[in-house]
Motif scaffolding. Structure first.
Motif, short mmCIF file in Angstrom:
data_model
loop_
_atom_site.label_atom_id
_atom_site.label_comp_id
_atom_site.label_asym_id
_atom_site.label_seq_id
_atom_site.Cartn_x
_atom_site.Cartn_y
_atom_site.Cartn_z
N GLY A 9 0.86 -1.20 0.00
CA GLY A 9 0.00 0.00 0.00
C GLY A 9 0.88 1.23 0.00
O GLY A 9 1.51 1.56 1.01
N MET A 12 -1.17 7.47 0.87
CA MET A 12 -0.70 8.62 1.66
C MET A 12 0.26 8.21 2.78
O MET A 12 1.41 8.66 2.83
CB MET A 12 -1.92 9.33 2.25
CG MET A 12 -1.60 10.68 2.79
SD MET A 12 -3.06 11.72 2.98
CE MET A 12 -4.27 10.65 3.68
N ILE A 13 -0.20 7.30 3.67
CA ILE A 13 0.66 6.98 4.81
C ILE A 13 1.76 6.01 4.39
O ILE A 13 2.86 6.03 4.96
CB ILE A 13 -0.15 6.46 6.02
CG1 ILE A 13 0.65 6.71 7.31
CG2 ILE A 13 -0.54 5.01 5.88
CD1 ILE A 13 -0.14 6.67 8.57
N GLY A 14 1.50 5.18 3.39
CA GLY A 14 2.55 4.27 2.88
C GLY A 14 3.75 5.07 2.40
O GLY A 14 4.91 4.76 2.71
N ARG A 40 1.55 3.53 -9.06
CA ARG A 40 1.73 4.22 -7.77
C ARG A 40 2.86 3.55 -6.99
O ARG A 40 3.69 4.20 -6.38
CB ARG A 40 0.44 4.20 -6.97
CG ARG A 40 0.44 5.18 -5.81
CD ARG A 40 -0.88 5.15 -5.03
NE ARG A 40 -2.02 5.42 -5.86
CZ ARG A 40 -3.19 4.80 -5.76
NH1 ARG A 40 -3.36 3.86 -4.86
NH2 ARG A 40 -4.18 5.09 -6.54
N CYS A 70 0.10 -0.91 4.75
CA CYS A 70 -0.52 0.43 4.67
C CYS A 70 -1.63 0.44 3.63
O CYS A 70 -1.93 1.48 3.04
CB CYS A 70 0.51 1.49 4.30
SG CYS A 70 1.85 1.63 5.47
N HIS A 76 -6.58 -5.81 5.26
CA HIS A 76 -5.56 -6.15 6.25
C HIS A 76 -5.57 -7.62 6.66
O HIS A 76 -4.51 -8.21 6.85
CB HIS A 76 -5.73 -5.27 7.50
CG HIS A 76 -5.37 -3.82 7.27
ND1 HIS A 76 -5.44 -2.86 8.26
CD2 HIS A 76 -4.94 -3.17 6.17
CE1 HIS A 76 -5.06 -1.70 7.76
NE2 HIS A 76 -4.77 -1.85 6.49
N GLU A 93 -0.88 -0.82 9.84
CA GLU A 93 -1.55 0.42 10.19
C GLU A 93 -2.93 0.12 10.77
O GLU A 93 -3.54 -0.90 10.47
CB GLU A 93 -1.68 1.33 8.95
CG GLU A 93 -0.58 2.37 8.84
CD GLU A 93 -0.43 3.23 10.12
OE1 GLU A 93 -1.35 3.28 10.93
OE2 GLU A 93 0.64 3.82 10.30
N LYS A 94 -3.39 1.01 11.62
CA LYS A 94 -4.74 0.86 12.17
C LYS A 94 -5.76 1.10 11.06
O LYS A 94 -5.43 1.81 10.11
CB LYS A 94 -4.95 1.81 13.36
CG LYS A 94 -4.93 3.30 12.98
CD LYS A 94 -6.26 3.78 12.47
CE LYS A 94 -6.26 5.03 11.75
NZ LYS A 94 -7.43 5.33 10.93
N GLY A 121 -0.57 0.01 14.34
CA GLY A 121 -0.10 1.41 14.25
C GLY A 121 -0.83 2.40 15.15
O GLY A 121 -1.33 3.42 14.65
N MET A 123 0.07 5.02 17.04
CA MET A 123 1.30 5.79 17.24
C MET A 123 1.26 6.71 18.45
O MET A 123 2.31 7.15 18.93
CB MET A 123 1.65 6.59 15.98
CG MET A 123 0.83 7.83 15.73
SD MET A 123 -0.90 7.41 15.41
CE MET A 123 -1.60 9.01 15.08
#
Ligand code: NAP
Length: 340
Positions: A9, A12-14, A40, A70, A76, A93-94, A121, A123
């Motif tokens: 993934g 954005m966060i990846g 991507r 991510c 997931h 990630e959550k 995740g 954080m």
């Protein structure tokens, strides 16, 4: 030796995590990436990194020691199960997964494997301000925590992508987890109250007031507002028997001029929690290098999923919805207060 990591993934966060793994942290190399959109993935791949066609190919590759997930929540479970099957440490990630049944399947697989492999995740547990707040509560000088107030405000959320359920099944998980961790307790019941709807979010159900009833009797009130316009505003305040412990606003330059005295507000989670994400991965790299995981666990991800499910039920019922957890497997025996 450098830990060789594959990232699933590259949205954005990846991309943000790839930046921190390649440009900020040491002892780690991103050797593989994959995304539903191969272009991507290719554009996010650092130099020398292989672009895999599928998550499965990345997870089973001999060039990948540990995995960072991510992708979006519904993907997931399959990816986590494949990591556990391959015996590879995985940062996810959550949200861990999007239903409690799914969380139990991941938990059963990890317990059968016999060693912790999954870190979720959450954080906030790695943020220096939250860690100081927890140290004060745990220190006991203020007495028992009776109430906790958690404020979670986003400037805005993407129009069209965000549904009315997302504040409860995607955003609330952070507040649920940090409340369990700060108060060293599980959540036994959830109520939701819906104030007047904000006109900033169109048809979106926003804001929400959520009451989390802790098993030991403390009550947490959570404000979730996802369209406040002015910035990303995260606050916390514990009311204890003999005093109050509050999470400070982030230190920022104070400007005094003809308009008054003011401080900048973080734009989003990337800015507010930048050091927390770095620390979260520093600790993950150490544990993953030893073939295991520390920090927020599958059990913590399961607990957050139960809260999200109960909150959605509470919107419909208007009542306090009870949470019943399965017995905690020995693998997660560490008290909630000590994980991370
Ligand atoms: P995003 O920008 O939509 O990125 C997700 C990426 O994963 C997209 O490129 C998506 O492709 C891809 N993807 C989806 N399913 C996949 C699959 N089965 N296999 C491979 N790639 C897949 O979302 P994001 O904001 O980065 O969020 C990703 C995850 O991080 C979510 O679980 C989110 O809740 C979490 N998150 C956590 C925090 C935090 O504070 N800890 C902050 C933000 C996000 P398509 O776009 O084509 O579907």
């Amino acid at each position: 030796m450098s830990l060789r990591v594959g990232v699933i993934g590259t949205g954005m966060i990846g991309q943000d995590h790839i930046r921190r793994l390649t440009k900020v942290l040491s002892g780690v190399t991103v050797t593989g990436v994959t995304d539903i959109d191969p272009e991507r993935a290719a554009s996010a791949a650092p130099e020398g990194c292989q672009v895999f066609e599928t998550p499965q190919a990345l997870i089973t590759s001999e060039t990948v020691d540990a995995v960072v997930i991510c992708s979006w929540g519904p993907a997931h479970e399959e990816q986590l199960l494949a990591c556990i099957h391959a015996g590879k440490p995985v940062f996810c990630e959550k949200p861990l997964v999007t239903s409690s049944e799914s969380a139990l399947r991941v938990m059963d697989a990890e317990v059968a494997f016999g060693r912790r492999l999954v870190q979720v995740g959450f954080m906030r547990r790695f943020d220096a301000d939250y860690r100081r707040l927890k140290a004060v509560i745990d220190g006991g000088t203020l007495g028992l925590p009776l109430m906790y107030k958690s404020v979670h405000r986003n400037a805005s959320v993407p129009v069209g992508l965000y549904t009315s359920d997302m504040p409860l099944n995607d955003t609330l998980v952070h507040d649920a987890d940090i409340s369990r961790w700060l108060l060293s307790d599980e959540i036994a019941g959830v109520e939701v109250r819906l104030p007047r709807r904000s006109r900033q979010g169109g048809d979106l159900r926003d804001p929400h007031i959520v009451l989390l009833h802790m098993a030991g009797g403390a009550i947490v009130d959570v404000e979730i507002s996802v369209n406040v316009s002015y910035g990303y505003d995260i606050r916390g305040e514990a009311s204890c028997e003999k005093g109050i412990a509050a999470l400070p606003n982030r230190p920022a330059t104070v400007i005094s001029d003809a308009h008054g005295i003011r401080q900048a507000i973080p734009e989003d989670w990337r800015e507010r929690f930048i050091e927390a994400y770095d620390q979260e991965f520093r600790e993950w790299i150490v544990a993953a290098g030893q073939g295991t995981a520390t920090g927020p666990s599958t059990w913590d991800g399961y607990a957050a999923t139960l809260v999200a499910d109960a909150a959605l039920r509470a919107v419909d019922s208007g009542n306090r919805e009870t949470i019943t957890m399965r017995d905690k497997p020995a693998l997660y025996a560490q008290p909630v207060s000590q994980a991370a």
